[in-house]
Scaffold this motif. Structure first.
Motif, PDB file in Angstrom:
ATOM      1  N   ILE A 123       0.837  -1.200   0.000  1.00  0.00           N
ATOM      2  CA  ILE A 123       0.000   0.000   0.000  1.00  0.00           C
ATOM      3  C   ILE A 123       0.871   1.249   0.000  1.00  0.00           C
ATOM      4  O   ILE A 123       0.588   2.232  -0.692  1.00  0.00           O
ATOM      5  N   MET A 124       1.943   1.230   0.758  1.00  0.00           N
ATOM      6  CA  MET A 124       2.842   2.380   0.824  1.00  0.00           C
ATOM      7  C   MET A 124       3.542   2.632  -0.509  1.00  0.00           C
ATOM      8  O   MET A 124       3.965   3.758  -0.785  1.00  0.00           O
ATOM      9  N   LYS A 125       3.664   1.603  -1.352  1.00  0.00           N
ATOM     10  CA  LYS A 125       4.333   1.750  -2.634  1.00  0.00           C
ATOM     11  C   LYS A 125       3.426   2.332  -3.717  1.00  0.00           C
ATOM     12  O   LYS A 125       3.902   2.758  -4.762  1.00  0.00           O
ATOM     13  N   ARG A 126       2.135   2.353  -3.480  1.00  0.00           N
ATOM     14  CA  ARG A 126       1.218   2.854  -4.500  1.00  0.00           C
ATOM     15  C   ARG A 126       1.419   4.353  -4.710  1.00  0.00           C
ATOM     16  O   ARG A 126       1.808   5.086  -3.803  1.00  0.00           O
ATOM     17  N   SER A 127       1.102   4.798  -5.908  1.00  0.00           N
ATOM     18  CA  SER A 127       1.309   6.210  -6.242  1.00  0.00           C
ATOM     19  C   SER A 127       0.227   7.110  -5.664  1.00  0.00           C
ATOM     20  O   SER A 127       0.441   8.321  -5.520  1.00  0.00           O
TER      21      SER A 127
END
Length: 277
Positions: A123-127
């Motif tokens: 989730i933290m990697k999503r833009s």
């Protein structure tokens, strides 16, 4: 600060490298990694990260001086404290391409979701930015601008000092987050590159030195001002440490996003202290 996710678990224990990069290599690493200021990174390895993360407060000093200069100039030209504070907060964001603020938002989304650690990292990697990230960004920026406006209302000296101390504290929090014993959450990315590279002794020396210099810089304004600036550094670091421990428990270690969140949170805490009195 961004990371590339890897499904493999990170190593359970990293230790600081025995080799130390030269001071110029470390300074280039610090400025090239933590700012957009021109700095050609000559080494990208753990010895360079060890020296570079120990030098992180130097990058904060330059960022803080530039931010304070912008705010002070506005006051001299007739602008109000609120405008000066807003511009002062905007300068570090510009000098980091907003990556620390992005890290704060991503970390808030990761901490706020009820997913397992691996899914939280994805989730933290999503833009995109989720509701937790939006709320965290808005509240933190309001706190930073409001605290700086109070400081500038007492004069440009106090406002400028607050900007510099907050910026240095933010980068010192990164130094402490890079200390021995703090694991990375991923095998790749900035978090893995700088995790556990700074020996605990070096981290403690950096903390003592920054705190002492912050107090000494305010001595011409009186002992109360000196004590307030030293307290601001320490409070900022305590708040960052609490967030760091929460992130390590939640994600299994640190990521580049976590470093950004630590910087912004510690700066806000320091500014609150500096706005009081």
């Amino acid at each position: 600060m961004t990371d590339t996710y890897d499904d493999q678990p990170p190593p359970s224990r990293l230790v600081p490298p025995a080799e130390r990069a030269s001071l110029p290599d470390g300074i280039r690493f610090a400025f090239g990694t933590l700012t957009v200021l021109p700095a050609r990174i000559t080494r990208w390895d753990r010895p360079a990260a060890r020296t570079g993360m120990a030098c992180a407060p130097l990058a904060g000093l330059v960022v803080g001086v530039l931010a304070a200069a912008a705010g002070t100039l506005l006051l001299v030209l007739g602008g109000g404290p609120l405008l000066a504070a807003a511009v002062t907060v905007a300068v570090p964001a510009a000098l980091t391409r907003g990556l620390h603020l992005d890290g704060l938002a991503d970390t808030a989304d990761g901490l706020g979701c009820a997913k397992p650690a691996a899914e939280a990292l994805r989730i933290m990697k999503r833009s995109d930015i989720g509701p937790f990230g939006v709320v965290a960004l808005l509240l933190l920026l309001l706190v930073q601008v409001g605290a700086l406006a109070d400081a500038y209302a007492d004069g440009w000296v106090r406002g400028a000092s607050a900007a510099v101390v907050a910026a240095v504290t933010a980068r010192l929090a990164m130094t402490l987050a890079s200390r021995d014993g703090v694991p990375p959450a991923r095998l790749e990315g900035l978090g893995a590159a700088v995790a556990a590279v700074v020996p605990r002794t070096a981290a403690a020396v950096a903390t003592a030195l920054v705190t002492a210099l912050a107090a000494a810089a305010a001595l011409p304004l009186g002992p109360l001002a000196a004590a307030r600036q030293a307290a601001a550094v320490l409070v900022g670091l305590v708040v960052a440490e609490l967030l760091l421990r929460r992130c390590v428990r939640r994600f299994g270690g640190v990521t580049g996003d976590v470093f950004g969140a630590l910087a912004e949170t510690s700066a806000a805490a320091a500014l609150i202290v500096l706005s009081l009195g």
